[in-house]
Scaffold this active site. Sequence first.
Site, PDB file in Angstrom:
ATOM      1  N   THR A 121       0.850  -1.183   0.000  1.00 33.78           N
ATOM      2  CA  THR A 121       0.000   0.000   0.000  1.00 33.78           C
ATOM      3  C   THR A 121       0.889   1.236   0.000  1.00 33.78           C
ATOM      4  OG1 THR A 121      -1.716  -1.178   1.224  1.00 33.78           O
ATOM      5  CG2 THR A 121      -1.816   1.227   1.239  1.00 33.78           C
ATOM      6  N   LEU A 151      -6.806  -7.972   1.679  1.00 34.20           N
ATOM      7  CA  LEU A 151      -6.888  -9.143   2.551  1.00 34.20           C
ATOM      8  C   LEU A 151      -7.310  -8.734   3.955  1.00 34.20           C
ATOM      9  CD1 LEU A 151      -3.514 -10.919   1.652  1.00 34.20           C
ATOM     10  CD2 LEU A 151      -5.709 -11.032   0.460  1.00 34.20           C
ATOM     11  N   LYS A 202      -7.080   1.606  -3.132  1.00 34.14           N
ATOM     12  CA  LYS A 202      -6.736   0.934  -1.884  1.00 34.14           C
ATOM     13  C   LYS A 202      -7.017   1.835  -0.687  1.00 34.14           C
ATOM     14  CE  LYS A 202      -4.688  -1.634   1.227  1.00 34.14           C
ATOM     15  NZ  LYS A 202      -5.308  -2.847   1.766  1.00 34.14           N
ATOM     16  N   GLY A 255      -8.512  -1.513  14.728  1.00 39.80           N
ATOM     17  CA  GLY A 255      -7.074  -1.487  14.989  1.00 39.80           C
ATOM     18  C   GLY A 255      -6.366  -2.221  13.874  1.00 39.80           C
ATOM     19  N   CYS A 258      -3.703  -1.993   9.037  1.00 35.57           N
ATOM     20  CA  CYS A 258      -4.181  -1.337   7.813  1.00 35.57           C
ATOM     21  C   CYS A 258      -5.004  -0.080   8.070  1.00 35.57           C
ATOM     22  CB  CYS A 258      -4.991  -2.320   6.974  1.00 35.57           C
ATOM     23  SG  CYS A 258      -4.003  -3.641   6.245  1.00 35.57           S
ATOM     24  N   ARG A 325      -0.781  -4.937  16.450  1.00 29.06           N
ATOM     25  CA  ARG A 325      -0.496  -3.573  16.008  1.00 29.06           C
ATOM     26  C   ARG A 325      -1.732  -2.694  16.163  1.00 29.06           C
ATOM     27  NH1 ARG A 325       2.222  -5.032  10.270  1.00 29.06           N
ATOM     28  NH2 ARG A 325       0.700  -6.723  10.474  1.00 29.06           N
TER      29      ARG A 325
END
Length: 445
Positions: A121, A151, A202, A255, A258, A325
């Site tokens: 990305t 995904l 995206k 969270g 992404c 993350r």
Amino acid sequence: MKLAVIGTGYVGLVSGVCFSDLGHEVICVDKAAEKIERLKRGEVPIYEPGLKALIDKNTAEDRLQFTTDLAYAVKQADIIWLAVGTPSLPNGEADLSYIMEAAKEVALSISQDTILVVKSTVPVGTNEKLENLIRSHTGHTVAMASVPEFLREGSAIKDTMNPDRIVIGTRSPYAQMKLVELHEPLTSNIIVTDVRSAEMIKYASNAFLATKISFINEIANICEKVGADVTMVAEGMGQDRRIGSSFLKAGIGYGGSCFPKDTQALIQIAGHVDYDFKLLKSVVDVNHDQRYNVIRKLEAILGDLHGKSIAIWGLSFKPETDDVRDTPAYEIIVSLLERGAMVRAYDPVAADNFRRSFSALDVQYCPTAAEAAVQADALCILTEWDEFQRITLNDIQSWLKSPNLIDGRNIFSEEQVTGTEFAYYSVGRPNMNKGVKEQIPLLSL
């Protein structure tokens, strides 16, 4: 086809493994020698259901290799994929240093005309920067393409093998032909665009999904004030085909790797062209504040949290992954510790990752859900693991010192709660609140 995939994170590893399962010869590359050695031994460095079985199958059938030798992989490949990380910088921009370094190494290793696909990305215009960099380091023709990934961790294999759509951004007819051919076994819904549009698709997709989550959480907060049930509201909204039912589940916010990263990056992209993306800034603010509703509800039940024992179930940002993350659990636990609470935590998969990532936190990690809950003053459910939904409220009540439960993911139904002694708080379902009757202020901490 022969494919080289540079980067073995979630995207690169899952993509490479799935392409090998389709019959292609795939070499996955990573600079981390320890990770590559683990993969060669059949050990999977991430938790993703079904991934190990596919790795074992395709390595045994000699379609899948792992190496640290980028030059070797590039020289074997018909198509090269860049799937390295683009993490956030402190100002929210995407850090392109890793992908620029990888692109330079690829350019220096190319021995023939090839196709280079950017799977990472990246901000709009990055493919052009990469193309200029590569041209300055090789005399071979490199056809550039952007094929963004969509995904979801926890269902990444399913999403790869059964995608809603494939987006291919390129101005090369040859690259378009080969990439359409590569993806046709997966879906007929292949969208071919210019490169900049593919890059923006995206970010726009993730930003819109993040907006839906923050919107339904705002609606949930209002539901708690006016006595409506957000689950019924979401169901009624989702039946409208213009809205759809996905990403309308109220909770403690999004969270992961992404949504937080991509929303911040898109805000920065807009800022660089002098556009103030007010809506997306609000989405980020709402998501951040939503996490603290757990603290507010605990304080409404228990008052001062100093010296209280709080059990936490769920440390990953979502179920079926060990990814921590930007997990909501981190900020919630930090707030509890700042208030003098004692935290006992359990997660079926992510506890080790959480402990390594946040080693400074004074948290007691427990081997079972029951041990985390025993003699706790309250239990907070932060991740909707199936394991938690199979535990009965009677069992939970028998473990806790006091029957106080903050259900941050709405995993229990009204029927399950009815008849129990719990002071029970979920998200946006005030008719289920038991024990404490006063309004809970929805103010920023």
